[in-house]
Each structure stands twice: as structure tokens, then as C-alpha cells.
Design a protein around this motif. Structure first.
Motif, PDB file in Angstrom:
ATOM      1  N   GLY A 261     -85.014 -31.108  39.244  1.00  0.00           N
ATOM      2  CA  GLY A 261     -85.329 -30.029  40.181  1.00  0.00           C
ATOM      3  C   GLY A 261     -86.568 -30.275  41.017  1.00  0.00           C
ATOM      4  O   GLY A 261     -87.256 -29.320  41.400  1.00  0.00           O
ATOM      5  N   THR A 262     -86.851 -31.510  41.339  1.00  0.00           N
ATOM      6  CA  THR A 262     -88.034 -31.799  42.151  1.00  0.00           C
ATOM      7  C   THR A 262     -87.837 -31.348  43.600  1.00  0.00           C
ATOM      8  O   THR A 262     -86.750 -31.427  44.153  1.00  0.00           O
ATOM      9  N   VAL A 263     -88.924 -30.890  44.191  1.00  0.00           N
ATOM     10  CA  VAL A 263     -88.924 -30.420  45.589  1.00  0.00           C
ATOM     11  C   VAL A 263     -89.584 -31.518  46.415  1.00  0.00           C
ATOM     12  O   VAL A 263     -90.773 -31.484  46.688  1.00  0.00           O
ATOM     13  N   TRP A 264     -88.789 -32.508  46.791  1.00  0.00           N
ATOM     14  CA  TRP A 264     -89.381 -33.714  47.378  1.00  0.00           C
ATOM     15  C   TRP A 264     -89.354 -33.734  48.905  1.00  0.00           C
ATOM     16  O   TRP A 264     -89.874 -34.658  49.512  1.00  0.00           O
ATOM     17  N   ASP A 265     -88.774 -32.711  49.534  1.00  0.00           N
ATOM     18  CA  ASP A 265     -88.771 -32.747  50.994  1.00  0.00           C
ATOM     19  C   ASP A 265     -88.796 -31.368  51.633  1.00  0.00           C
ATOM     20  O   ASP A 265     -89.840 -30.898  52.035  1.00  0.00           O
ATOM     21  N   ALA A 266     -87.662 -30.680  51.706  1.00  0.00           N
ATOM     22  CA  ALA A 266     -87.502 -29.574  52.648  1.00  0.00           C
ATOM     23  C   ALA A 266     -88.294 -28.322  52.278  1.00  0.00           C
ATOM     24  O   ALA A 266     -88.291 -27.870  51.135  1.00  0.00           O
ATOM     25  N   MET A 267     -88.958 -27.757  53.294  1.00  0.00           N
ATOM     26  CA  MET A 267     -89.569 -26.435  53.236  1.00  0.00           C
ATOM     27  C   MET A 267     -89.480 -25.830  54.638  1.00  0.00           C
ATOM     28  O   MET A 267     -89.435 -26.556  55.632  1.00  0.00           O
ATOM     29  N   ALA A 330     -80.529 -29.989  47.098  1.00  0.00           N
ATOM     30  CA  ALA A 330     -80.664 -29.034  48.204  1.00  0.00           C
ATOM     31  C   ALA A 330     -82.022 -29.229  48.873  1.00  0.00           C
ATOM     32  O   ALA A 330     -82.579 -28.297  49.444  1.00  0.00           O
ATOM     33  N   THR A 331     -82.538 -30.447  48.809  1.00  0.00           N
ATOM     34  CA  THR A 331     -83.838 -30.768  49.408  1.00  0.00           C
ATOM     35  C   THR A 331     -83.711 -31.207  50.858  1.00  0.00           C
ATOM     36  O   THR A 331     -84.696 -31.604  51.479  1.00  0.00           O
ATOM     37  N   GLN A 332     -82.504 -31.160  51.396  1.00  0.00           N
ATOM     38  CA  GLN A 332     -82.315 -31.555  52.790  1.00  0.00           C
ATOM     39  C   GLN A 332     -82.909 -30.488  53.722  1.00  0.00           C
ATOM     40  O   GLN A 332     -83.195 -29.366  53.314  1.00  0.00           O
ATOM     41  N   HIS A 333     -83.065 -30.871  54.976  1.00  0.00           N
ATOM     42  CA  HIS A 333     -83.727 -30.076  56.002  1.00  0.00           C
ATOM     43  C   HIS A 333     -83.269 -28.613  55.974  1.00  0.00           C
ATOM     44  O   HIS A 333     -82.080 -28.307  56.046  1.00  0.00           O
ATOM     45  N   ILE A 334     -84.232 -27.709  55.883  1.00  0.00           N
ATOM     46  CA  ILE A 334     -83.995 -26.268  55.989  1.00  0.00           C
ATOM     47  C   ILE A 334     -84.461 -25.820  57.369  1.00  0.00           C
ATOM     48  O   ILE A 334     -85.576 -26.113  57.779  1.00  0.00           O
ATOM     49  N   MET A 335     -83.604 -25.110  58.077  1.00  0.00           N
ATOM     50  CA  MET A 335     -83.888 -24.689  59.446  1.00  0.00           C
ATOM     51  C   MET A 335     -83.652 -23.180  59.585  1.00  0.00           C
ATOM     52  O   MET A 335     -82.670 -22.657  59.064  1.00  0.00           O
ATOM     53  N   LEU A 336     -84.548 -22.502  60.284  1.00  0.00           N
ATOM     54  CA  LEU A 336     -84.438 -21.062  60.495  1.00  0.00           C
ATOM     55  C   LEU A 336     -84.089 -20.765  61.950  1.00  0.00           C
ATOM     56  O   LEU A 336     -84.565 -21.439  62.861  1.00  0.00           O
ATOM     57  N   ALA A 337     -83.279 -19.745  62.164  1.00  0.00           N
ATOM     58  CA  ALA A 337     -82.928 -19.310  63.524  1.00  0.00           C
ATOM     59  C   ALA A 337     -82.372 -17.891  63.448  1.00  0.00           C
ATOM     60  O   ALA A 337     -82.020 -17.403  62.375  1.00  0.00           O
ATOM     61  N   MET A 350     -80.341 -22.179  57.692  1.00  0.00           N
ATOM     62  CA  MET A 350     -79.221 -23.119  57.776  1.00  0.00           C
ATOM     63  C   MET A 350     -79.583 -24.412  57.057  1.00  0.00           C
ATOM     64  O   MET A 350     -80.723 -24.876  57.112  1.00  0.00           O
ATOM     65  N   GLN A 351     -78.590 -24.965  56.372  1.00  0.00           N
ATOM     66  CA  GLN A 351     -78.804 -26.233  55.685  1.00  0.00           C
ATOM     67  C   GLN A 351     -77.502 -27.005  55.582  1.00  0.00           C
ATOM     68  O   GLN A 351     -76.429 -26.420  55.368  1.00  0.00           O
ATOM     69  N   ALA A 352     -77.612 -28.329  55.742  1.00  0.00           N
ATOM     70  CA  ALA A 352     -76.499 -29.246  55.502  1.00  0.00           C
ATOM     71  C   ALA A 352     -76.923 -30.161  54.359  1.00  0.00           C
ATOM     72  O   ALA A 352     -77.463 -31.239  54.581  1.00  0.00           O
ATOM     73  N   PRO A 353     -76.727 -29.750  53.113  1.00  0.00           N
ATOM     74  CA  PRO A 353     -77.225 -30.525  51.977  1.00  0.00           C
ATOM     75  C   PRO A 353     -76.314 -31.686  51.622  1.00  0.00           C
ATOM     76  O   PRO A 353     -75.305 -31.947  52.288  1.00  0.00           O
TER      77      PRO A 353
END
Length: 715
Positions: A261-267, A330-337, A350-353
Motif C-alpha cells: 500500500g505504498t503511496v509512491w506517486d499520485a496526489m 491506484a498510484t497513477q495520476h489523479i486529476m480533478l475537474a 478522474m483516474q486511469a489506473p
């Protein structure tokens, strides 16, 4: 500057305050404000139009710049303005920051450099001196994805687990904190974020066996403010309600390997809602049957979690892959809109994991809105339209069936770390996607080890054989695709296809362009509405990092940190070079309209021949060596001992031909300073010799295969 809690920032960015003529606190649209006040929450929320002050430019991580001086009509005139050679020859994945006319980059081995953004003059450099032996803890190269800025400081996460504050003007260290237990295989490759004067950083290492978390530190002092764990500790050790709730979804002794469960990228961050969104990674081990006796959803693995950045308080979560067992992070790019859906404007995330589905989620509540696969998927037939829970194919649970599973997408994911981009005019999300399968074989003999991949999956069982037809089929089935995705309609608008699964991160601009580098050693620009390729430039090296744009005076610039590397330049072996071998020439490249700078001549690829000694071992050694190579060696030296081009291809190495030399390197750690540490604590001399015999056997197979191909071609 907003000092606490972002209560003032929430008012400023909300429509209420902006509607009042007496507010007196307009949002920044110029880097002049950066020079006057330093980087603060207002500036990151709105984004200085002519600068790039944060990882995704703005807190919503849209990676869209309104700059339009470079556009569809004139992009053909884009040329090189200047370049700077870097002193590392490993993967380059960083997003530059551009503040006050200075461009700041991080590089492989967590180094930092500052340049005059117009002339390219180097202003300062910082080396945190990450020890070479730390490299063994990484799954995917010694990369660094970028920096954060706040006030007059820069913040860097180092590969060996430190968070360092630097003076932005001089590069001098202001404070440094060790954020992980350095006796465990933690790493940091992701960029920090700063919210309300708190620097927030995650970590990596779930493949190796650790417990994930994010931590917040005071930007001025470096003092820890809070820590948020993403998986529960052992029973009886979980005080927080959210961890007690998660504990109910785990079984067995998951804590023995940390749980992952490491958070290695997306915020991403919404200032109005005052919610920080983090993407949580895979389980440790991957194999759910080992990790949790094949039972339970294992919260908060493969989830998006919303927390309060001031306190670290849990608010809500949405789990994309319950009971994760395929390395579906689920650490891939998280985007808000804000999107108009069914006649109503909704605040969405939005996310494309990795798991292959594109998710649209209500970012206020965590409610599932919609989801659709954006690449071919066979582990699930779809998502439940109400809950968003995947409708699984039972065959995909390989540890239950006892049969291997060829999963699509595979462990590399349908989308990895490479950032997406958003175009508000076209209402499209651009996804650097991957189409690649992976063979999942449950490792029936698995035991935890102090080094290497602790996945519970036999990494050797599906290794690429010396068979032309199998190899050709795998290469044909593996692609990279740039996809323009309509998130409201949940359908593809257009796509561009590449010969390799890897393609670089993205930038969209007000000029109607989306920019991307690729494995074919080019930077390219595409029309956002059609995907038509309008410009390309040969950059002499594969590009995986995302570009940025900025404006100084009357000139708009495009900048990218180029340099082939990352997981797709290492672990996939033959597929790492699908489309041909690739250089690593690490450089910062800056373009402008009418740029006339020239790169030096492209260096030749001098690849040693496959000329192994005769195989003198036994097939039992080959079998034993193949298993241990897959677990301890393949992540760096390539599947089936086929080097990806970044690190030594052992089939071509003279060391493999010398039994004593091989033991000196692998057992004794003679090359530790270069990152090749001793494996004596996980492999005894006989096992190391079995690995060597496996590599010699593989080298002979491939030499004979190449010789057969040459004979066929000459007929």
C-alpha cells in the motif's frame, strides 16, 4: 501567504469570494507574484500562467497550460533553444519547476540542478549523495519525478528515503529528515506536494515488503506534523477508527510482510473542499493467497483515499481493485475537474489506473459515477454500475485455480506513472496507455527474502523463450497508445499507436496541442482535437518524462528532461527494445519558436556480441538458476536475461564467463558502489553458480537463435 489550514485559501478560490468586488485578493496569473511573495497556496491553486510552480502546475494536476503562443499554426517552427547534459545515465522522469525565470529539475539518483530558464546557464547543483547500494531497493530504476516549492524553498525526496529542504536561490540544505526506516527496502521516487505550509511525501517498496504511508512535515522546520498509514498494523495495534475498519478486511499474518500500500506517486488537492487525494499502491506480497489467505478486500490497497491535509484525518475512500493480486496500483495520476454529467455540473476526480478502467468519481463524497475500460481487459468483464466494484473473471485468481493466468493488462499496468493531461476546450483526458499482458504463476515455494521481489509470483515461469514465433507474437501484442478519452461519454475520441508499451508523460496547452516524448527518441506535438501529428524533433534518446511550458518576456518555451529508463527499460527484457535499442543520453532540452541550437552527433550504440562460453552445467542448475534469476536479478537485468539496454546485458558480459569473477560480484559485492550489492544474504555460492549457468545457457540459446535468423535471411 496562507499560513494555516487553508481556510482563507478555500474562500479565495471559491466562487463566493471571486464574485465580490471588494475581495482584494485576486489569484495569480503571473510569475511576478512568485518573485514578490514566493510560492504559496494561492499561486499553486490558480497556477501562474507563465511559470510552472508545482508538479502538475496546479493542485488539480490537470497539466494544462493556457499559453498559446506556440499553436497548431506555427508549431512546425519549434526548434531547440538550448540544452544541458546531465551527469547521470539512468532513467529521467522529472517534471521541471519554473519559478522566477529559473528552471529547477531533479535527476536520477535524486540530484537537483538549477538553470537560467532563458540562457541555460547552470546556477547551482545539489547532490544528496545517495549511496549506490540503495539502488537494490528500487523496483524500477533510481529515478526521481520532481520537486515541490513553497516560499523560498525547494523540497526533494531522495531515493534512500530522506526529505530535504533546499534554499531556492543557492541550493544549500536548510533541513533534512529521514522519512522511512532505512533498514527496510523503502525508496522515494515521487514528488512531494506542499499544502498549507506542510510538505507531504509518500514512499515506495511494496514489491520488496514494506507498509505504506504518507507523512506531513512543517515546511519551515522539518518537524513531523502527522502520518497516515494506508494498511493496518497487526491486530491490537490499530488505534485509529479507519485502520480498525480496514483490519476487518484482512486475514492471516499480513503484517509480516508489511502489507504494501505504498503511496509512491499520485496526489491531488481541492482547496475549496480542503481534501487531499492520495493513490494507494499494491499489496505485499502481490499474491493475495499468501498475503491474506485469499480472503478480504484488504483496505486500503489499490484505493483512492481522501484526507485532511492539516491533520491527516481520514474522510473517505474508493477501492478500485478489492483483494488486489495483480500489482494493480491506484498510484497513477489523479486529476480533478468539474464536468457536466446528466445536465448537472459535478466536482469529479478522474483516474486511469493500472487495472485498465477509467474512473470518474465524485470528489466530495467518493461516490462512483462511471467507469469503462480504456484498453483490453480480461481480468474483469466490467464494473458494477452502482458501486464501481469490478465484475471479476474467476480464472484471474491464479492462486485459487492453481493454473497460470495470462492477465491483460499485466503487472506493468494499462497506465503507469506517466502523467496524463487535460484539455478544457475539447473536454478530453489524454492517457499515455500501455497494452501488455503478464503471466501470473503462483509461487508455491515462496518464502520472504531480504532482497529482491517479494511478490509471491514466480517471475521466471513465464520468461520469454528462445522461440521466434512466441517472441514475434509477444512483440505484436505489446503496444503503447496515446489515447484521447472523453470522460463524460466514457469513450475514446482518437489514438496514436507506438511500437513499444512505453510512451512518455503529457502536456496540453492553450495552443490546441498535446506534447509527448516517446521511445523512438523524439519529442512530438499532436492536435488535441484529432490527434494529427504536427511536429516532431529527434532528441537522440528515449523520453519518458512529461514536458512543461513557460513564458519569459514575449517567448514561450517547452522543456523536458530526456533520458531513457524506468521499469520498461529494465524488467521486460526483449520487450524493452521492441522497436529497436534505445540510447540513454540524459539531458534537459528547451525549445522555442525559431530555436537554432543543435545537438552534438548521435553517439553510436556499441552493443557487445552474444559470445558466451560453452554451457557446462546441468539442467537442474538451469531450472534452479532461472527461478532465482527471476526473483533477484530480472527486475534490473531483464526478463530471461535479455538486458533492456540501460544496465548490463548479462548474456554479453565477460563476468558471466568467469565463475570466480561472478562470485566476486554477486556474492562479495565488488561493485556495490555502482549499485550491484552483495546477495550473500539471500543466495549461497551454489545458488549463485546456478544463476550463472542459467545465464550462460540462455546466452547460448539466443546466439543460436540469432545465427538461425541470419541463415534464414541470407537465403
Amino acid at each position: 501567504m496562507v499560513a494555516k489550514g487553508f481556510s482563507l485559501l478555500a474562500v479565495v478560490v471559491s466562487g463566493t469570494c471571486l464574485a465580490l468586488s471588494g475581495c482584494g485578493m485576486g489569484l495569480a496569473n503571473s510569475s511576478q507574484d512568485l518573485a514578490q511573495d514566493g510560492v504559496n497556496g494561492r499561486l499553486i491553486a490558480e497556477g501562474a500562467n507563465d511559470a510552472w510552480p508545482s508538479y502538475g502546475r496546479t493542485y488539480d494536476e490537470q497539466r494544462h497550460s493556457p499559453l498559446a503562443d506556440i499553436n497548431r499554426q506555427n508549431v512546425r517552427d519549434l526548434g531547440l533553444a538550448w540544452f544541458a547534459d546531465l551527469d547521470t545515465s539512468r532513467g529521467q522522469e522529472a517534471t521541471p519547476l519554473v519559478i522566477d525565470g529559473v528552471i529547477y529539475i531533479s535527476t536520477a539518483w535524486s540530484k537537483v540542478k538549477a538553470y537560467d530558464a532563458v540562457t541555460g546557464k547552470e546556477l547551482w547543483a545539489f547532490d544528496p549523495e545517495v549511496p549506490g547500494k540503495a539502488g537494490v531497493n528500487g523496483c524500477c530504476d533510481v529515478v526521481n519525478r520532481g520537486l515541490a516549492a513553497w516560499g523560498d524553498k525547494l523540497f526533494l525526496g531522495t531515493f534512500d528515503g530522506r526529505l530535504i529542504a533546499l534554499d531556492r536561490k543557492s541550493g544549500k540544505t536548510l533541513w533534512s529528515q529521514v522519512t522511512v526506516d532505512q533498514s527496510q527496502p523503502y525508496t522515494i521516487t515521487g514528488a512531494p506536494r506542499v499544502i498549507g505550509g506542510k510538505v507531504i511525501i509518500g514512499n515506495g517498496g511494496a514489491e520488496m515488503g514494506v507498509r505504506g504511508y504518507v507523512t506531513a512535515y512543517d515546511a519551515q522546520t522539518g518537524k513531523q506534523a502527522w502520518r497516515f498509514y494506508t494498511v493496518p498494523d497487526r491486530p491490537g495495534k490499530n488505534a485509529e477508527t479507519y485502520l480498525k475498519d480496514a483490519e476487518k478486511t484482512w486475514n492471516g499474518k499480513w503484517w509480516a510482510q508489511g502489507g504494501g500500500g505504498t503511496v509512491w506517486d499520485a496526489m491531488a488537492y481541492d482547496p475549496e473542499l480542503d481534501l487531499l487525494y492520495i493513490g494507494v499502491g499494491n499489496g505485499s506480497p502481490w499474491n493475495h493467497g499468501i498475503r491474506s489467505e485469499g480472503k478480504g478486500d484488504n483496505l486500503y490497497l489499490s484505493s483512492i483515499v481522501a484526507i485532511r491535509p492539516e491533520t491527516g484525518e481520514y474522510v473517505w475512500h474508493f477501492q478500485e481493485t478489492p483483494g488486489e493480486t495483480w500489482d494493480f496500483t491506484a498510484t497513477q495520476h489523479i486529476m480533478l475537474a468539474d464536468l457536466k454529467i446528466d445536465g448537472k455540473v459535478r466536482k469529479v476526480l478522474m483516474q486511469a489506473p493500472k487495472n485498465g478502467f477509467f474512473y470518474v468519481i465524485d470528489r466530495e463524497t467518493g461516490e462512483f459515477i462511471s467507469g469503462k475500460n480504456f484498453v483490453p481487459v480480461n481480468w474483469a468483464s466490467g464494473l458494477d454500475p452502482k458501486s464501481g466494484r469490478p465484475i471479476e473473471n474467476p480464472e484471474a485468481r491464479y492462486y485459487k485455480t492453481g493454473r497460470p493466468w495470462i492477465g491483460s493488462p499485466g503487472a506493468g499496468g494499462a497506465h503507469s506513472w506517466h502523467p496524463m493531461a487535460w484539455d478544457p476546450k475539447e473536454k478530453l483526458v489524454f492517457i499515455p496507455a500501455q497494452i501488455a499482458a503478464f503471466p501470473y504463476f503462483a509461487d508455491k515455494d515462496w518464502k520472504p527474502a531480504k532482497k529482491g521481489f517479494n511478490t509471491g509470483v514466480d517471475m521466471s515461469a513465464g520468461a520469454m523463450p528462445a522461440d521466434r514465433k512466441v517472441r514475434a507474437g509477444a512483440e505484436q501484442a505489446t503496444q503503447g497508445v496515446l489515447i484521447a478519452w472523453d470522460p463524460v461519454a466514457q469513450k475514446e475520441r482518437w489514438r496514436v499507436t507506438f511500437p513499444s508499451a512505453n510512451n512518455g508523460g503529457l502536456l496540453a496547452t492553450g495552443g490546441g496541442l498535446v506534447f509527448q516524448g516517446n521511445m523512438k527518441s523524439e519529442m512530438a506535438a499532436y492536435a488535441t482535437d484529432t490527434g494529427a501529428k504536427l511536429w516532431s524533433y529527434p532528441v537522440q534518446t528515449g523520453v519518458v518524462a512529461p514536458p512543461v511550458t513557460y513564458k519569459i518576456g514575449d517567448t514561450q518555451y517547452l522543456a523536458v528532461v530526456a533520458g531513457w529508463g524506468g521499469i520498461w527499460a529494465l524488467a521486460p527484457g526483449l520487450l524493452s527494445q521492441d522497436g529497436g535499442p534505445v540510447h540513454n543520453v540524459s539531458r534537459l532540452l528547451v525549445f522555442k519558436l525559431g530555436g537554432k541550437a543543435k545537438l552534438p552527433a548521435t553517439p553510436p550504440i556499441n552493443q557487445l556480441p552474444i559470445d558466451p562460453p560453452p554451457f557446462t552445467g546441468t539442467m537442474q542448475q538451469v531450472k534452479s538458476g532461472a527461478y532465482r534469476y527471476g526473483r533477484f536479478c530480472g527486475t534490473c537485468h531483464g526478463d530471461a536475461a535479455i538486458g533492456g539496454g540501460l544496465l548490463p546485458d548479462l548474456r554479453r558480459s565477460a563476468i558471466v564467463a568467469d565463475k570466480t569473477a561472478f562470485q566476486t560480484v554477486v556474492h562479495d559485492g565488488a561493485l556495490e558502489a555502482n549499485g550491484m550489492v552483495s546477495f550473500a544474504n539471500v543466495l549461497n555460492p551454489d545458488e549463485i553458480e546456478a544463476v550463472r549457468q542459467y545465464v550462460v545457457h540462455r546466452a547460448n540459446e539466443d546466439r543460436d537463435l540469432d545465427a538461425g535468423s541470419a541463415k534464414t535471411a541470407s537465403r
